[in-house]
Design a protein around this motif. Sequence first.
Motif, PDB file in Angstrom:
ATOM      1  N   GLN A   1       1.192 -11.541  -1.111  1.00 41.40           N
ATOM      2  CA  GLN A   1       1.108 -10.131  -1.494  1.00 41.40           C
ATOM      3  C   GLN A   1      -0.321  -9.613  -1.455  1.00 41.40           C
ATOM      4  N   ILE A   2      -1.270 -10.393  -1.973  1.00 38.61           N
ATOM      5  CA  ILE A   2      -2.642  -9.879  -2.020  1.00 38.61           C
ATOM      6  C   ILE A   2      -3.280  -9.848  -0.632  1.00 38.61           C
ATOM      7  N   VAL A   3      -2.942 -10.810   0.224  1.00 37.61           N
ATOM      8  CA  VAL A   3      -3.484 -10.801   1.588  1.00 37.61           C
ATOM      9  C   VAL A   3      -2.951  -9.595   2.357  1.00 37.61           C
ATOM     10  N   PHE A   4      -1.645  -9.351   2.259  1.00 35.59           N
ATOM     11  CA  PHE A   4      -1.073  -8.200   2.965  1.00 35.59           C
ATOM     12  C   PHE A   4      -1.550  -6.881   2.367  1.00 35.59           C
ATOM     13  N   GLN A   5      -1.738  -6.830   1.056  1.00 33.97           N
ATOM     14  CA  GLN A   5      -2.255  -5.614   0.418  1.00 33.97           C
ATOM     15  C   GLN A   5      -3.667  -5.315   0.900  1.00 33.97           C
ATOM     16  N   ALA A   6      -4.521  -6.328   0.949  1.00 28.91           N
ATOM     17  CA  ALA A   6      -5.896  -6.138   1.414  1.00 28.91           C
ATOM     18  C   ALA A   6      -5.923  -5.690   2.866  1.00 28.91           C
ATOM     19  N   LYS A   7      -5.108  -6.315   3.687  1.00 30.55           N
ATOM     20  CA  LYS A   7      -5.057  -5.952   5.102  1.00 30.55           C
ATOM     21  C   LYS A   7      -4.569  -4.511   5.281  1.00 30.55           C
ATOM     22  N   HIS A   8      -3.558  -4.127   4.511  1.00 32.86           N
ATOM     23  CA  HIS A   8      -2.973  -2.790   4.613  1.00 32.86           C
ATOM     24  C   HIS A   8      -3.917  -1.703   4.104  1.00 32.86           C
ATOM     25  N   THR A   9      -4.646  -1.972   3.025  1.00 32.23           N
ATOM     26  CA  THR A   9      -5.510  -0.954   2.417  1.00 32.23           C
ATOM     27  C   THR A   9      -6.927  -0.963   2.970  1.00 32.23           C
ATOM     28  N   GLY A  10      -7.286  -1.981   3.741  1.00 33.82           N
ATOM     29  CA  GLY A  10      -8.632  -2.049   4.297  1.00 33.82           C
ATOM     30  C   GLY A  10      -9.653  -2.611   3.332  1.00 33.82           C
ATOM     31  N   GLU A  11      -9.194  -3.303   2.317  1.00 32.93           N
ATOM     32  CA  GLU A  11     -10.097  -3.928   1.346  1.00 32.93           C
ATOM     33  C   GLU A  11     -10.936  -4.991   2.058  1.00 32.93           C
ATOM     34  N   PRO A  12     -12.269  -4.969   1.891  1.00 35.13           N
ATOM     35  CA  PRO A  12     -13.102  -5.913   2.635  1.00 35.13           C
ATOM     36  C   PRO A  12     -13.082  -7.350   2.093  1.00 35.13           C
ATOM     37  N   VAL A  13     -12.859  -7.514   0.780  1.00 34.56           N
ATOM     38  CA  VAL A  13     -12.929  -8.852   0.181  1.00 34.56           C
ATOM     39  C   VAL A  13     -11.836  -9.008  -0.875  1.00 34.56           C
ATOM     40  N   VAL A  14     -11.210 -10.177  -0.876  1.00 34.24           N
ATOM     41  CA  VAL A  14     -10.277 -10.552  -1.936  1.00 34.24           C
ATOM     42  C   VAL A  14     -10.850 -11.784  -2.621  1.00 34.24           C
ATOM     43  N   GLN A  15     -10.887 -11.739  -3.933  1.00 33.19           N
ATOM     44  CA  GLN A  15     -11.329 -12.874  -4.733  1.00 33.19           C
ATOM     45  C   GLN A  15     -10.083 -13.580  -5.281  1.00 33.19           C
ATOM     46  N   ILE A  16      -9.954 -14.860  -4.972  1.00 34.48           N
ATOM     47  CA  ILE A  16      -8.840 -15.648  -5.487  1.00 34.48           C
ATOM     48  C   ILE A  16      -9.410 -16.640  -6.496  1.00 34.48           C
ATOM     49  N   VAL A  17      -9.001 -16.493  -7.747  1.00 41.38           N
ATOM     50  CA  VAL A  17      -9.480 -17.357  -8.825  1.00 41.38           C
ATOM     51  C   VAL A  17      -8.447 -18.447  -9.048  1.00 41.38           C
ATOM     52  N   HIS A  18      -8.828 -19.678  -8.728  1.00 41.48           N
ATOM     53  CA  HIS A  18      -7.917 -20.807  -8.891  1.00 41.48           C
ATOM     54  C   HIS A  18      -8.377 -21.744  -9.989  1.00 41.48           C
ATOM     55  N   GLY A  19      -9.577 -21.591 -10.454  1.00 39.58           N
ATOM     56  CA  GLY A  19     -10.118 -22.455 -11.503  1.00 39.58           C
ATOM     57  C   GLY A  19     -10.686 -23.739 -10.916  1.00 39.58           C
ATOM     58  N   LYS A  20     -11.436 -24.440 -11.726  1.00 41.71           N
ATOM     59  CA  LYS A  20     -12.092 -25.657 -11.244  1.00 41.71           C
ATOM     60  C   LYS A  20     -11.164 -26.849 -11.316  1.00 41.71           C
TER      61      LYS A  20
END
Length: 84
Positions: free
Chosen positions: A22-41
Amino acid sequence: MLTLDLHPVFRNNRDIELSLRQIVFQAKHTGEPVVQIVHGKGTGQLRGRVLAFLNQKHIRRLYDRLEIDTANTGRILVHFAPRS
């Protein structure tokens, strides 16, 4: 920058993949330049699952590059090419 925190869904593989998709397709669709994915250490297993998802051919075509943040190893930055 869009942010996806995987802490609430880290135990459910289907929810992880759905959230990432969802976040990858949302970023691609809206033209967002960067997505931060927080997975923890943690142990690195979740990071491995995130990277495996992002490296699938059909997903890899959607973004420009990945950056594993050296200042914070608990997150991955996904950079998208500017929309033309």
